[in-house]
Design a protein around this motif. Structure first.
Motif, PDB file in Angstrom:
ATOM      1  N   GLN A   1       0.835  -1.208   0.000  1.00 33.12           N
ATOM      2  CA  GLN A   1       0.000   0.000   0.000  1.00 33.12           C
ATOM      3  C   GLN A   1       0.869   1.256   0.000  1.00 33.12           C
ATOM      4  N   VAL A   2       1.884   1.295   0.887  1.00 36.20           N
ATOM      5  CA  VAL A   2       2.742   2.477   0.969  1.00 36.20           C
ATOM      6  C   VAL A   2       3.562   2.624  -0.311  1.00 36.20           C
ATOM      7  N   ALA A   3       3.989   1.505  -0.889  1.00 32.90           N
ATOM      8  CA  ALA A   3       4.756   1.566  -2.140  1.00 32.90           C
ATOM      9  C   ALA A   3       3.929   2.201  -3.250  1.00 32.90           C
ATOM     10  N   GLN A   4       2.657   1.854  -3.310  1.00 32.60           N
ATOM     11  CA  GLN A   4       1.780   2.450  -4.327  1.00 32.60           C
ATOM     12  C   GLN A   4       1.612   3.951  -4.088  1.00 32.60           C
ATOM     13  N   GLN A   5       1.434   4.333  -2.812  1.00 35.29           N
ATOM     14  CA  GLN A   5       1.289   5.750  -2.496  1.00 35.29           C
ATOM     15  C   GLN A   5       2.562   6.530  -2.835  1.00 35.29           C
TER      16      GLN A   5
ATOM     17  N   VAL B   1       5.673  10.331  -5.993  1.00 35.25           N
ATOM     18  CA  VAL B   1       6.979  10.593  -6.611  1.00 35.25           C
ATOM     19  C   VAL B   1       6.802  10.976  -8.066  1.00 35.25           C
ATOM     20  N   ASN B   2       6.004  10.246  -8.774  1.00 32.58           N
ATOM     21  CA  ASN B   2       5.825  10.519 -10.194  1.00 32.58           C
ATOM     22  C   ASN B   2       5.128  11.860 -10.432  1.00 32.58           C
ATOM     23  N   GLN B   3       4.295  12.296  -9.470  1.00 30.90           N
ATOM     24  CA  GLN B   3       3.690  13.619  -9.578  1.00 30.90           C
ATOM     25  C   GLN B   3       4.747  14.711  -9.391  1.00 30.90           C
ATOM     26  N   GLU B   4       5.726  14.448  -8.538  1.00 32.34           N
ATOM     27  CA  GLU B   4       6.764  15.439  -8.258  1.00 32.34           C
ATOM     28  C   GLU B   4       7.802  15.517  -9.378  1.00 32.34           C
ATOM     29  N   LEU B   5       8.071  14.393 -10.027  1.00 31.99           N
ATOM     30  CA  LEU B   5       9.156  14.368 -11.003  1.00 31.99           C
ATOM     31  C   LEU B   5       8.935  15.346 -12.157  1.00 31.99           C
TER      32      LEU B   5
ATOM     33  N   ILE C   1       7.944   1.482  -7.182  1.00 32.92           N
ATOM     34  CA  ILE C   1       8.447   0.785  -5.992  1.00 32.92           C
ATOM     35  C   ILE C   1       7.756  -0.566  -5.932  1.00 32.92           C
ATOM     36  N   GLU C   2       8.545  -1.609  -6.128  1.00 31.85           N
ATOM     37  CA  GLU C   2       8.001  -2.966  -6.222  1.00 31.85           C
ATOM     38  C   GLU C   2       8.324  -3.757  -4.964  1.00 31.85           C
TER      39      GLU C   2
ATOM     40  N   ALA D   1       7.382  11.002   0.787  1.00 32.77           N
ATOM     41  CA  ALA D   1       7.311  10.412   2.122  1.00 32.77           C
ATOM     42  C   ALA D   1       6.560  11.327   3.076  1.00 32.77           C
ATOM     43  N   VAL D   2       6.782  12.646   2.952  1.00 35.00           N
ATOM     44  CA  VAL D   2       6.061  13.602   3.792  1.00 35.00           C
ATOM     45  C   VAL D   2       4.559  13.521   3.515  1.00 35.00           C
ATOM     46  N   GLN D   3       4.195  13.427   2.233  1.00 38.31           N
ATOM     47  CA  GLN D   3       2.773  13.359   1.880  1.00 38.31           C
ATOM     48  C   GLN D   3       2.139  12.071   2.369  1.00 38.31           C
ATOM     49  N   VAL D   4       2.872  10.970   2.283  1.00 35.99           N
ATOM     50  CA  VAL D   4       2.331   9.688   2.760  1.00 35.99           C
ATOM     51  C   VAL D   4       2.109   9.730   4.271  1.00 35.99           C
ATOM     52  N   ARG D   5       3.044  10.347   4.992  1.00 33.94           N
ATOM     53  CA  ARG D   5       2.872  10.457   6.444  1.00 33.94           C
ATOM     54  C   ARG D   5       1.679  11.345   6.775  1.00 33.94           C
ATOM     55  N   ALA D   6       1.524  12.410   5.999  1.00 32.80           N
ATOM     56  CA  ALA D   6       0.381  13.295   6.240  1.00 32.80           C
ATOM     57  C   ALA D   6      -0.929  12.557   5.996  1.00 32.80           C
TER      58      ALA D   6
END
Length: 599
Positions: free
Chosen positions: A374-378, A383-387, A399-400, A465-470
């Motif tokens: 789940q976290v890998a998908q998030q 990440v791809n939005q930021e790139l 992330i597999e 990672a910050v967004q996932v924690r939020a």
């Protein structure tokens, strides 16, 4: 969080003191000015390899020190306690980490006044600093580092549940191994005791028997000499074998009779009595010699005596040193043999406990696997939005998470039912797969991206990672008050770590540079960020800025200084970065840029 960095005699730097902002700090300066010295200093207190070439040519040693606030960092506090660092001094004054590099010899690392090995320094610093530089960021290419990064986004209770299950499984396995080993040893011990007791019983010695046999052997070996000596002694005592001679006993009797015939009391009567005593002793000796002469023990077989002595010697050599010791050992061995128990019931109980622990560990490992997926998908999504905003349009990161089920040789402990391997990190292999453009084959992260791309990729990961924690905190806020209190206690306040970015702006310009600076500033809301940059669009987002300058003189040669700039000085530095010089136009542009860089 890094509160202060101080450097002495490192490369061209004579002395520098940097006090980073809580949020974002920019390190700027012209190419070749010596900005890398600041990174080298951070590397030194992070436990990296040092070299005497780092020392300023005219100095005996280089020195770097970082002062950290770790009041909210429970991870580093645990590491410090395990390393024996005085936590009272840390709580009072903060954490002081220093490294001295002599021009000749080995470097020395010190934490709060205590010398520590470089490995301890690296372990402590890893909980405080993350350096994304040309070489440092390559660590993320390691599978273990990728898994650790992913696990930072997982709820701590899920990680702790599996960690505890793994500890329980390992403990059960160790107990089972110990008792199986002890059972094997007990069986071998029992066999040894049984065979030893049977051997002693078969020989059936008695205390002092070996000494008696050695005496007998001596008599047998000297039988002829003994017979001659006995005969001669008897002849001397009885007079036998001597012509017209009386034996010693007869002569003594004659002397006693002569004295008694005087009929004088003293001293002759007393002397006569003493001679009679001598006669009695001679009679006894004569009797003993006669019995020895008539004894049949000298006719015993010398070979059988020697064989018996050899058997007894074998016993005393193994269980002696005396036959009394051998017999005492046999008695103790019989009691020990009775006490030895193979305890099959205990082995069966531990086997069942081990199998139950396997099932629990597998259950929590599966939960951890699902959380990782789940976290890998998030993370991948964010990440791809930021790139795209970081001048990496079309690039993507996947992330597999692969559940291990075909490589049991990699496991430390195996689940016997389905051969699914477990280790201290669960049942997963984690891989970060990077695609530089659409349709490109997936490549292991860190192997094909350039230094600048990798730095921006790491920035995107940290932002994600910050967004996932939020998002995780938002989900937690929907729970009941009691559960929310429990989760807050488990999560606690996230410690503010220090992230250092170098080359993150390589190949970036224009609007993308502004977005890059903005994203660094966004990360700085959650963590402390230090960025080495040549882009004004990035530096303008910083809360604090330091300028590294190179000065050349005929007397002192090339030296480097680090200066904190603010207000007008900062405007002038931004203007220089924009236009290569300072003019009214560049100053105006610098003021506009600084004003625009607000979140």
């Amino acid at each position: 969080m890094l509160e202060e960095l101080e450097i002495r005699a490192l490369g061209p730097l004579e002395h520098a003191q940097v006090k980073p902002a809580v949020g974002m700090t920019a390190i700027t300066g012209e190419t070749g000015a010596g900005k890398s010295m600041l990174l080298n200093a951070l590397g030194l207190i992070s436990g990296k390899t040092s070299s005497p070439t780092m020392v300023k040519p005219d100095q005996a040693q280089a020195w770097a020190q970082g002062i950290f606030d770790i009041s909210a960092n429970t991870s580093v506090q645990s590491v410090l306690q395990e390393s024996g660092i005085d936590m009272d001094s840390v709580a009072a004054d903060g954490l002081f980490i220093s490294r001295t590099v002599p021009s000749h010899g080995r470097s020395r690392a010190v934490i709060n006044g205590r010398s520590v090995p470089r490995s301890v320094l690296a372990n402590v610093s890893s909980q405080l600093l993350t350096i994304h530089g040309q070489s440092d960021q390559l660590r993320i290419a390691q599978p273990s580092a990728q898994r650790d990064f992913l696990d930072n986004g997982i709820a701590p209770q899920i990680l702790e549940q599996y960690a505890q299950a793994w500890r329980d499984l390992t403990h059960a396995w160790q107990q089972l191994q110990r008792i199986q080993s002890a059972r094997s040893q007990a069986t071998a011990r029992a066999d040894y005791l049984r065979e030893s007791i049977e051997r002693i019983t078969r020989v059936d010695p008695h205390t002092g028997e070996d000494e008696e046999l050695r005496s007998l052997r001596s008599r047998i070996e000297h039988a002829a000499d003994i017979a001659r000596a006995v005969q001669a002694a008897l002849a001397a005592l009885d007079g036998a074998g001597f012509d017209d001679a009386e034996g010693a006993r007869s002569l003594v009797d004659h002397a006693a009779d002569t004295l008694q015939a005087l009929h004088i009391t003293q001293p002759f009567e007393q002397l006569a009595e003493r001679l009679q005593s001598v006669s009695s002793e001679l009679s006894d000796i004569t009797y003993t010699l006669s019995s020895l002469q008539e004894s049949e023990e000298t006719s015993q077989d010398l070979d059988s005596v020697n064989a018996r002595i050899h058997e007894l010697d074998e016993l005393t050599r193994r269980w002696g040193p005396t036959l009394a010791d051998v017999l005492a050992w046999k008695e103790k061995a019989q009691f020990e043999l009775e006490d030895l128990d193979d305890s099959p019931e205990r082995v069966a109980a531990l086997q069942a406990q081990y199998e139950a622990a396997q099932q629990v560990a597998l259950q929590y490992a599966q939960q951890l696997h699902e959380a990782r997926v789940q976290v890998a998908q998030q993370l991948s999504t964010h990440v791809n939005q930021e790139l795209a905003a970081l001048a990496m349009q079309g690039a993507s990161l996947s992330i597999e998470v692969h559940e291990r089920n075909t490589s049991p040789a990699k496991a430390q402990i195996h689940v016997q039912d389905d051969a699914q391997p477990l280790d201290s990190n669960g049942i997963d292999d984690v891989e970060f797969v990077f695609k530089p453009f659409p349709g490109a084959p997936g490549m292991a992260m860190g192997q094909h991206a350039s230094g600048g791309e990798l730095s921006r990729l790491m920035l995107a990961l940290e932002l994600a990672a910050v967004q996932v924690r939020a998002e995780s905190k938002d989900l937690q806020s929907d729970k009941s008050d009691n559960q929310d209190m429990l989760d807050n206690a488990q999560h606690g306040e996230r410690e503010r770590l220090t992230f250092v970015f170098d080359e993150v702006d390589a190949g970036v310009g224009g609007r993308a540079a502004v977005e890059l600076g903005k994203r660094l500033a966004l990360l700085a809301q959650d963590q402390q960020v230090i960025v080495v940059t040549h882009l004004p669009q990035v530096a303008a987002w910083a809360d604090r800025q330091y300028v590294v300058q190179k000065n050349v003189s005929e007397t002192s040669g090339a030296t480097t200084t680090v200066q904190f700039v603010e207000q007008q000085q900062r405007e002038e530095e931004i203007a220089r970065m924009l236009d290569g010089g300072i003019s009214e136009s560049s100053l105006h542009h610098a003021r506009e840029l600084l004003a625009q860089c607000t979140l």
